[in-house]
Design an enzyme around this catalytic site. Structure first.
Site, PDB file in Angstrom:
ATOM      1  N   CYS A  59      48.588  33.061  38.323  1.00 36.79           N
ATOM      2  CA  CYS A  59      48.404  34.419  37.799  1.00 36.79           C
ATOM      3  C   CYS A  59      49.559  34.828  36.897  1.00 36.79           C
ATOM      4  O   CYS A  59      49.360  35.489  35.873  1.00 36.79           O
ATOM      5  CB  CYS A  59      48.279  35.411  38.954  1.00 36.79           C
ATOM      6  SG  CYS A  59      46.695  35.378  39.819  1.00 36.79           S
ATOM      7  N   CYS A  64      38.667  31.993  41.250  1.00 39.86           N
ATOM      8  CA  CYS A  64      39.223  32.851  42.302  1.00 39.86           C
ATOM      9  C   CYS A  64      38.384  34.096  42.560  1.00 39.86           C
ATOM     10  O   CYS A  64      38.875  35.076  43.138  1.00 39.86           O
ATOM     11  CB  CYS A  64      40.658  33.246  41.942  1.00 39.86           C
ATOM     12  SG  CYS A  64      41.773  31.835  41.753  1.00 39.86           S
ATOM     13  N   CYS A  89      46.796  40.326  41.366  1.00 35.80           N
ATOM     14  CA  CYS A  89      47.228  39.225  40.506  1.00 35.80           C
ATOM     15  C   CYS A  89      48.730  39.262  40.246  1.00 35.80           C
ATOM     16  O   CYS A  89      49.327  38.247  39.897  1.00 35.80           O
ATOM     17  CB  CYS A  89      46.477  39.265  39.178  1.00 35.80           C
ATOM     18  SG  CYS A  89      46.866  40.700  38.146  1.00 35.80           S
TER      19      CYS A  89
END
Length: 248
Positions: A129, A212, A235
């Site tokens: 991320c 995800c 994130c």
């Protein structure tokens, strides 16, 4: 009715850097009036809307477009998004007449260093991320004093108490939909005939990167399908994970 009077101090002065002052002056304004003040008075030319073009994005994008279609809209293409999201971005951009949509991409060298096989999301989701979303956004927000977020309090426990104005590093984050509920979003979208993200009807209520993101079942909060099976629920963009020390 005209715009509410803004604080007398210029943006560089302490009062407009004080989120408590901003919250007291403008936090209770109707959403359109709040956006008008933020875009034209508080941070003229120095504010961007950050949008994922996700499940609920159309409402905030439409609200901003009604105030000023030239407001910069920053979108991070992580190279792991659903094709439906990219096509939805293009559809909404055209439909709403947005004139400054900026698509950011991860740094190729960083991806090559840490994610050569494309499976970093399995080994270290936080680093994935950071490289694919947090760092590109930090670079894309360079030069802006403030940014608009679409977070709402109902979305997750981590968002239950978010204010309208937040201090984040050297910037101010504005959450104009903080107090909106699902029924408010649905009513607004219906009233303005806004197209839904095509994955919503398939059970995706919060849509991020394809590896995800999973469907959400009845009774789960909207973000339960993100990083399913992990403790991770953000994130990093909204957790102060900074790429360059400047805050995003």
């Amino acid at each position: 009715m005209g715009r509410p009077e803004r604080a007398a101090d210029p943006i560089g002065a302490a009062p407009l850097r004080d989120v408590a002052v901003l919250e007291a002056l403008y936090g209770a304004l109707p959403t359109t009036a709040l956006l008008d003040v933020a875009i034209h008075d508080l941070f003229p030319g120095r504010l961007a809307l950050v949008s994922s073009f996700g499940a609920e994005a159309a409402v905030l994008l439409h609200l901003v477009a009604q105030v000023d279609r030239a407001t910069p809209v920053v979108f991070v293409d992580t190279d792991r998004l659903f094709g439906e999201t990219l096509r939805y971005r293009d559809r909404l951009t055209e439909r709403l007449g947005l004139t400054d949509v900026r698509t950011l991409a991860p740094d190729a060298a960083r991806v090559a260093e840490h994610d050569r096989d494309g499976a970093l999301w399995l080994r270290d989701a936080n680093l994935c991320c950071r490289i694919r979303k947090v760092e590109p956004l930090a670079a894309g927000l360079s030069g802006f004093d403030a940014w608009i977020s679409g977070r709402k309090r109902f979305q997750a426990a981590t968002r239950a108490t978010i204010p309208v104005f937040e201090a984040e590093g050297t910037r101010i984050k504005v959450n104009p939909l903080a107090g909106w509920m699902p029924a408010d979003l649905a009513a607004y979208a219906a009233r303005h005939d806004l197209p839904p993200h095509p994955l919503v009807e398939q059970g995706y209520r919060s849509i991020g990167c394809m590896p995800c993101t999973t469907r959400v079942v009845e009774g789960e909060d909207d973000r339960a399908g993100r990083w399913r099976g992990q403790e991770k629920i953000e994130c990093g963009i909204h957790l102060g994970l900074e790429a360059d020390g400047s805050g995003i």
